[in-house]
Scaffold this active site. Structure first.
Site, mmCIF file in Angstrom:
data_model
loop_
_atom_site.group_PDB
_atom_site.id
_atom_site.type_symbol
_atom_site.label_atom_id
_atom_site.label_comp_id
_atom_site.label_asym_id
_atom_site.label_seq_id
_atom_site.Cartn_x
_atom_site.Cartn_y
_atom_site.Cartn_z
ATOM 1 N N ASP A 125 -52.706 -26.099 -3.488
ATOM 2 C CA ASP A 125 -53.994 -25.427 -3.356
ATOM 3 C C ASP A 125 -53.771 -23.919 -3.548
ATOM 4 O O ASP A 125 -52.932 -23.316 -2.868
ATOM 5 C CB ASP A 125 -54.598 -25.699 -1.975
ATOM 6 C CG ASP A 125 -56.041 -25.264 -1.884
ATOM 7 O OD1 ASP A 125 -56.913 -26.068 -2.261
ATOM 8 O OD2 ASP A 125 -56.299 -24.127 -1.442
ATOM 9 N N ASN A 133 -62.576 -15.176 -8.453
ATOM 10 C CA ASN A 133 -63.880 -15.459 -9.054
ATOM 11 C C ASN A 133 -64.925 -14.427 -8.653
ATOM 12 O O ASN A 133 -65.714 -13.954 -9.479
ATOM 13 C CB ASN A 133 -64.362 -16.856 -8.638
ATOM 14 C CG ASN A 133 -63.864 -17.939 -9.583
ATOM 15 O OD1 ASN A 133 -63.588 -17.697 -10.742
ATOM 16 N ND2 ASN A 133 -63.755 -19.155 -9.063
ATOM 17 N N ASP A 142 -61.265 -19.088 -14.860
ATOM 18 C CA ASP A 142 -60.865 -20.141 -15.807
ATOM 19 C C ASP A 142 -59.513 -19.823 -16.448
ATOM 20 O O ASP A 142 -58.660 -20.709 -16.602
ATOM 21 C CB ASP A 142 -61.920 -20.293 -16.896
ATOM 22 C CG ASP A 142 -63.197 -20.939 -16.373
ATOM 23 O OD1 ASP A 142 -63.185 -21.455 -15.236
ATOM 24 O OD2 ASP A 142 -64.213 -20.916 -17.108
ATOM 25 N N ASP A 168 -59.693 -25.529 -7.317
ATOM 26 C CA ASP A 168 -58.386 -24.880 -7.418
ATOM 27 C C ASP A 168 -57.283 -25.748 -6.807
ATOM 28 O O ASP A 168 -56.268 -25.239 -6.327
ATOM 29 C CB ASP A 168 -58.413 -23.502 -6.732
ATOM 30 C CG ASP A 168 -58.784 -23.585 -5.260
ATOM 31 O OD1 ASP A 168 -59.246 -24.661 -4.824
ATOM 32 O OD2 ASP A 168 -58.624 -22.579 -4.541
#
Length: 264
Positions: A125, A133, A142, A168
């Site tokens: 993770d 973001n 991305d 993610d």
């Protein structure tokens, strides 16, 4: 004085040419009227049969080509349903399908007396991905995910599996690996990731992630293995960094979220 007798008397014909068998005048007349059977007539009779066989062969070849095209199309659609569009890795569906086959293979291997089989699952993770973001935008996110995917693929063997489970979160299936070796390899991958980063608009975005390791074998169910690996990952995350916004630390609902993924 002798005389030459010419006659069409059926009895005479029967006596001379048919060994005394009854004479059938109708059959006799039909035979006389028939034209000689020549080779050309045989060839003409066989021509329609040859043309029909050729047409059937053409239809069969066309059917086979259509079936092959349909199979190729089905395989392509199945690959799309199993692949993450952004990274090109297996998606969650593809991962679970492969994981089930891995555990089934471990059971067959044990049944044949070829050892225990199995391997190690690593749940990964990313740390601070939400902040990337929020600060740099989803295009930066991305690009970050694609770079992480390339890093993970380059860090494992050909027989290992790398998947993006969603968001993610990533997963590694390390085949024929025990728990100790799996933990060492996961730490090595995490250390290598710390030396890498993603350049975005003159900003250096470091790659950081938390991971959980759980071995699997013939006696395990994939849902339970994933739940345990997920739990180890959240423990690892909680111990590495303090709670902060944009960071996913261990939380009471973590296990239930893992179970929802496992049943997906």
């Amino acid at each position: 004085m002798s005389a030459v007798v010419t006659t069409q008397d059926p009895d005479v014909i029967a006596a001379e040419h048919h060994d005394g068998l009854p004479f059938d005048r109708g059959t006799h007349d039909r035979l006389l009227r028939m034209s000689p059977l020549r080779g050309s007539r045989i060839a003409h009779a066989a021509a329609p049969v040859t043309l029909e066989a050729s047409a059937l062969e053409s239809q069969l070849a066309e059917a086979r080509a259509t079936i092959a095209e349909q199979r190729e199309r089905i395989a392509y659609l199945e690959s799309l349903s199993m692949t993450d569009e952004l990274t090109g890795l297996l998606n969650r569906r593809g991962f679970f399908s492969h994981f089930r086959r891995e555990i089934a293979a471990a059971r067959r291997q044990r049944a044949k007396g070829n050892g225990k089989g199995g391997g190690v699952l690593v749940i990964i993770d990313l740390d601070g991905f939400k902040r990337i973001n929020d600060t740099h935008g989803h295009m930066a996110g991305d690009a970050y995910l694609r770079q992480v995917a390339r890093l993970l693929v380059g860090a494992v063997r050909e027989e290992d599996v790398v998947a993006r489970l969603g968001g993610d979160e990533f997963a590694l299936l390390l085949a024929n690996t025990d728990a100790a070796c799996g933990a060492v390899r996961a730490r090595q991958i995490a250390t290598a990731a710390c030396r890498r980063g993603v350049q975005w608009n003159n900003a250096d975005l470091p790659i950081r992630f938390s991971f959980g390791v759980q071995p699997y074998g013939a006696d395990d169910r994939e849902e339970e293995v994933i739940r345990l690996a997920d739990s180890h990952m959240y423990s690892n995350k909680a111990g590495r960094r303090p709670h902060s916004s944009g960071h996913k630390a261990a939380r009471p609902g973590a296990r239930s979220a893992a179970n929802r993924r496992a049943t997906g």
